[in-house]
Scaffold this active site. Structure first.
Site, PDB file in Angstrom:
ATOM      1  N   HIS B 229      33.802 -70.467   4.962  1.00  0.00           N
ATOM      2  CA  HIS B 229      32.755 -71.739   4.628  1.00  0.00           C
ATOM      3  C   HIS B 229      32.385 -72.388   5.991  1.00  0.00           C
ATOM      4  O   HIS B 229      33.414 -72.561   6.951  1.00  0.00           O
ATOM      5  CB  HIS B 229      33.561 -72.771   3.871  1.00  0.00           C
ATOM      6  CG  HIS B 229      32.595 -73.704   3.236  1.00  0.00           C
ATOM      7  ND1 HIS B 229      31.758 -74.739   3.893  1.00  0.00           N
ATOM      8  CD2 HIS B 229      32.140 -73.934   1.802  1.00  0.00           C
ATOM      9  CE1 HIS B 229      31.148 -75.363   3.058  1.00  0.00           C
ATOM     10  NE2 HIS B 229      31.036 -74.990   1.824  1.00  0.00           N
ATOM     11  N   ARG B 245      24.351 -80.344   3.604  1.00  0.00           N
ATOM     12  CA  ARG B 245      23.288 -79.849   4.477  1.00  0.00           C
ATOM     13  C   ARG B 245      22.291 -79.770   3.367  1.00  0.00           C
ATOM     14  O   ARG B 245      21.062 -79.898   3.822  1.00  0.00           O
ATOM     15  CB  ARG B 245      23.717 -78.228   4.772  1.00  0.00           C
ATOM     16  CG  ARG B 245      24.411 -78.471   6.163  1.00  0.00           C
ATOM     17  CD  ARG B 245      24.981 -77.009   6.411  1.00  0.00           C
ATOM     18  NE  ARG B 245      25.897 -76.483   5.469  1.00  0.00           N
ATOM     19  CZ  ARG B 245      26.297 -75.599   5.001  1.00  0.00           C
ATOM     20  NH1 ARG B 245      25.425 -74.449   5.095  1.00  0.00           N
ATOM     21  NH2 ARG B 245      27.256 -75.107   4.351  1.00  0.00           N
TER      22      ARG B 245
END
Ligand code: FAD
Ligand code: SF4
Ligand code: SF4
Ligand code: FES
Lengths: 246, 534
Positions: B229, B245
């Site tokens: 990740h 994000r």
């Protein structure tokens, strides 16, 4: 930096001791405990899992106050102890055998689905209560649970409200029925559980809501009689007799 | 006699247990943690499903997205089944009480997640995994499922490729017990724990069940595929979900310059960050431009995490991040019926390679997998046990294992394995991590081979019987050591780049490798093969 840890290992010594270690890692108490275990004493016992405050396995007391080890900074000379009101198995590891049986008695699950439409607002109503991570901090802080191990206690009652308030539940009375004895009326509303909860859950207010709902649904308001018998509470355990337990 | 023995009590194990119980089986769940301590509680983002087919989304799109992410290593038939069932799976979770967040129209709310344009991810605020796990636990209590908590699986009992039970160590008192059963389900989670100190996973994710299945002779598959990740809190390995994000957060370097499109697939973003860090740069998540109000509205939990663990404020500070091992695509090879290659043995959840994720997993697909295949495993294990009276098991193995544990406890503890465990984690993150090449991987393999004798002879300093975590961690470390060999050997053999497996020395995907890798025990050796996807 110094960390003091209450140690207990019944195979070695019946007594608890307080040991002091010096550590470099103090970002979280969990890091410090890992450092002590890997560097000084491989036998140090504590539970941990997620290291991010959601698995609920690392609850301890820091200078007498319940905290999650993985979310708390170590301050110099902090005293780390196991949580209270349950048997200490080794060092910071306590027995959790009571959890399943208390939840079972409380019927804290969806009994039968009402198939009603759930709105955003409905879901909000149970959001906070369903954030409980079963870390046991509230039980450790509860003076009633301390003397009466049959008291259903804060997280079971919070969970009860979570399902009573769930529009999906078609039989909330079933849950209310199960928390009248050794449940909502035994609580002294001291609020310690609310202070202890790392998830900002407020079991005390939840218990007050459950009392109101119970009375509205025809259950007897036992707040007065509970007040009277609470004077005896300190003796209940010693005599194995529980005035609220019928 | 137990009909269905479920090993592991995360989302996959509890679902399997509920299903088997519903079908009338005598069920026992044995797990090394308490159910709610299982890693499933950590999932924040959500669980995928197509709830309504319209211009926005369709089951077909979902199948395509999942297959595309798998880089041709997923099995179409399984993916189809998985996606087509998604609505039913969510409806079931909703019906047993999972408090899914709702939208304005009183439908289950869905949001966007990586790898697709559609809003397909259902959630329960930022606590999806926690709420699913606890609801399953509540239902298990309602249905009087029997639990044996804090018992660690040591070995499966196998005779003529038939599994008839398992051997466990009771962590509370170190007693070794044998449990016989007509069907056995492994639901023991993944193996990101190999990347110790470089993973978002729980300390329990040490691949124990996968290692035990391997030792029993089951086929494992795709062990080289590990998802990293991009954004975990630096030094803490705590996940900051993709939603940061997704909501418009930037990734910047120490000059506060952006260097990649933040919404590229996970593996690409993770590699870009790793590369920069390798050049000595520091990488930050920058959310300041979103403002406090928006941050509070869309990621309150994350904001709390960052504050609790870093003493930083998302609206004011840059948040230092780095990639971490997050999800393991490989595992015990299973069919669409959750069957392993051994009779009576089933596997589901992250410990299985069920033909869904292939070379890469879409965010939100794992929670759906554990419930979908948890149910299938429960159902088939229950059926399998119906036509059996009892099973015959020998008592020799359990005696041998008792001796082995006693030996470990007796051994003088010369070196502590904790430093080796850290060393191995770091070496694997750097040499068998985001960027791979033959030379570096060979070095990792040599390291493992050099450690062989040391690891075989490890003892523990703690000699006690009660909650001997030192002993448990040693047993887990031995599993990590085995799995590490399987990862690196499979990764060396796959001479191409595909999804999460990126080789600097073979940068392209090769048709010759449109195959799944298989790890299997041949006598005492590890054999790695490639098999067609049929
Ligand atoms: C931080 C984080 C965020 C995530 N977010 C998402 C998300 O948003 N969406 C999504 O789809 N997925 C997400 N995932 C992935 C997903 O949570 C996991 O893949 C999934 O929960 C695995 O479930 P499981 O039931 O297979 O295993 P686990 O939940 O890991 O449970 C394993 C169980 O097996 C037991 N066990 C292990 N070894 C033994 C042994 N030797 N003996 C006995 N018992 C044993 C453990 O005690 C545990 O009970 C996330 C993962 C992490 C770490
Ligand atoms: S408020 Fe009630 S439940 Fe909470 S700690 Fe006090 S007595 Fe216990
Ligand atoms: S109510 Fe709070 S303190 Fe009590 S178990 Fe749940 S999370 Fe922990
Ligand atoms: S380690 Fe999971 S709550 Fe602390």
């Amino acid at each position: 930096m110094k960390i003091k840890i209450k140690r207990y290992n019944k195979e070695k010594n019946e007594q608890t001791t307080i040991e002091e270690y010096s550590v470099n890692h103090n970002e979280t108490i969990l890091n410090s405990l890992i450092e002590v275990k890997t560097k000084y004493d491989n036998s140090l016992g504590f539970r941990c899992g997620c290291k991010s405050g959601v698995c609920g396995s690392c609850a301890i007391r820091v200078n007498g106050v319940e905290k999650l080890a993985c979310k708390t900074h170590l301050e110099d000379e902090d005293l780390i102890e196991p949580i209270k009101n349950t048997e200490v198995l080794k060092d910071l590891i306590v027995s959790l055998h009571h959890e399943e049986s208390l939840l079972k008695i409380g019927h804290t699950f969806l009994n039968s689905n009402s198939l009603e439409t759930i709105t955003k607002e409905d879901e909000k109503k149970i959001d906070r209560q369903s954030n409980c991570i079963l870390c046991q901090s509230c039980y450790s802080s509860c003076p009633v649970y301390e003397v009466n191990k049959e008291f259903l206690g804060p997280y079971t009652l919070t969970r009860a409200l979570r399902y009573v308030n769930d529009k999906k539940e078609s039989a909330p009375l079933e849950i209310l029925k199960n928390i009248q004895t050794n449940g909502i009326w035994d609580c002294t509303l001291c609020g310690y559980c609310t202070i202890a909860c790392p998830q900002f859950i407020d079991p005390k207010s939840d218990i007050m809501s459950l009392r109101m709902k119970s009375v509205q649904n025809g259950f007897e308001d036992k707040s007065l009689s509970a007040f009277n018998s609470s004077f005896d509470l300190g003796f209940n355990n010693d005599f194995g007799f529980n005035p609220n337990g019928f | 006699m137990i009909d269905v023995l479920v090993i592991g009590s995360g989302g996959a194990g509890l679902t399997a247990a509920l299903k088997a119980k519903e079908l009338g089986s005598k069920v026992l769940v044995v797990s090394k943690t308490y159910p709610t301590h299982s890693q499933t509680c950590q999932a924040q983002g959500g669980i995928n499903a197509v709830l309504k087919e319209d211009q926005q989304d369709s089951v077909e799109n979902y199948i395509n997205d999942t297959y595309k992410a798998s880089h041709k290593l997923g099995k179409i038939e399984n993916i189809k089944f998985f996606c087509e069932k998604s609505k039913e799976t969510i409806t079931w979770l909703d019906s047993i009480g999972v408090p899914f967040s709702r939208d304005e129209n009183a439908n289950i709310a869905q949001r966007k997640f990586g790898g697709t344009k559609a809003k397909r991810t259902c959630y329960s605020s930022d606590y999806t995994g926690l709420k699913i796990l606890h609801t399953l636990y509540d239902q298990s209590i309602k249905n009087s499922i029997d639990f044996l908590n804090e018992h660690i699986l040591l070995e499966l009992l196998v005779k003529d490729s038939k599994v008839n039970g398992a051997i466990f160590l009771n962590i509370e008192n170190s007693k070794i017990i044998q449990i016989e059963a007509k069907s056995i389900i492994l639901a023991t989670g993944g193996y990101s724990g190999v990347y110790h100190q470089y993973t978002t996973n729980s300390y329990s994710s040490t691949g124990d069940g996968i290692a035990a299945a391997y030792r029993a002779g089951a086929k494992l598959s795709n062990m080289e595929f590990i998802q990293f990740h991009p954004t975990s809190l630096e030094g803490k390995n705590i996940l900051i979900s993709e939603s940061a994000r997704g909501e418009g957060g930037y990734l910047v370097d120490s000059k506060e310059q952006r260097f990649i499109d933040e919404l590229r697939p996970r593996d690409e973003v993770a590699r870009a960050i790793y590369k920069k860090q390798h050049q000595g740069d520091k990488i930050y998540l920058d959310l300041r431009h979103l403002g406090l109000e928006k941050i509070e509205a869309v990621m309150p939990q994350e904001r709390k995490l960052v504050y609790d663990f870093m003493k930083l404020k998302m609206e004011k500070d840059l948040i230092p991040v780095s990639p971490s091992a997050h999800y393991t695509m490989g595992g015990i090879l299973t069919t669409i019926d959750a069957k392993t290659t051994l009779e009576n043995l089933y596997a589901c959840g992250e410990c299985a390679q069920s033909g869904i994720h292939g070379a890469n997993r879409l965010g939100g697909n794992s929670l759906l997998e554990i419930v979908t295949f948890g149910k299938i495993a429960g159902e088939n294990a229950a059926k399998n046990s119906k036509n059996k009276e009892t099973v015959e098991v020998e008592k020799i193995r359990v005696q041998e294992i008792k001796k082995e544990i006693e030996e470990i406890l007796k051994k003088e503890c010369k070196t502590s394995f904790y430093s080796t465990k850290n060393e191995l984690g770091k070496l694997f993150f750097n040499n068998v991590g985001l960027f791979r090449e033959k030379k570096k991987m060979q070095k990792a393999l040599d390291y493992l081979e050099n450690k062989k004798e040391e690891i075989e002879n490890l003892g523990v300093a703690d000699k006690s019987k009660i909650h001997n975590k030192n002993l448990i961690e040693l047993l887990e470390f031995k599993n990590i050591y085995l799995i590490a060999q399987l990862i690196v050997k499979s990764a060396l053999k796959r001479e191409e780049s595909r999804g999460a497996h990126y080789r600097v020395d073979f940068e392209n995907e090769k048709e010759a490798f449109d195959k799944i890798s298989i790890s299997i025990k041949k006598e005492e050796n590890i054999e790695i093969l490639f098999e067609e996807i049929v």
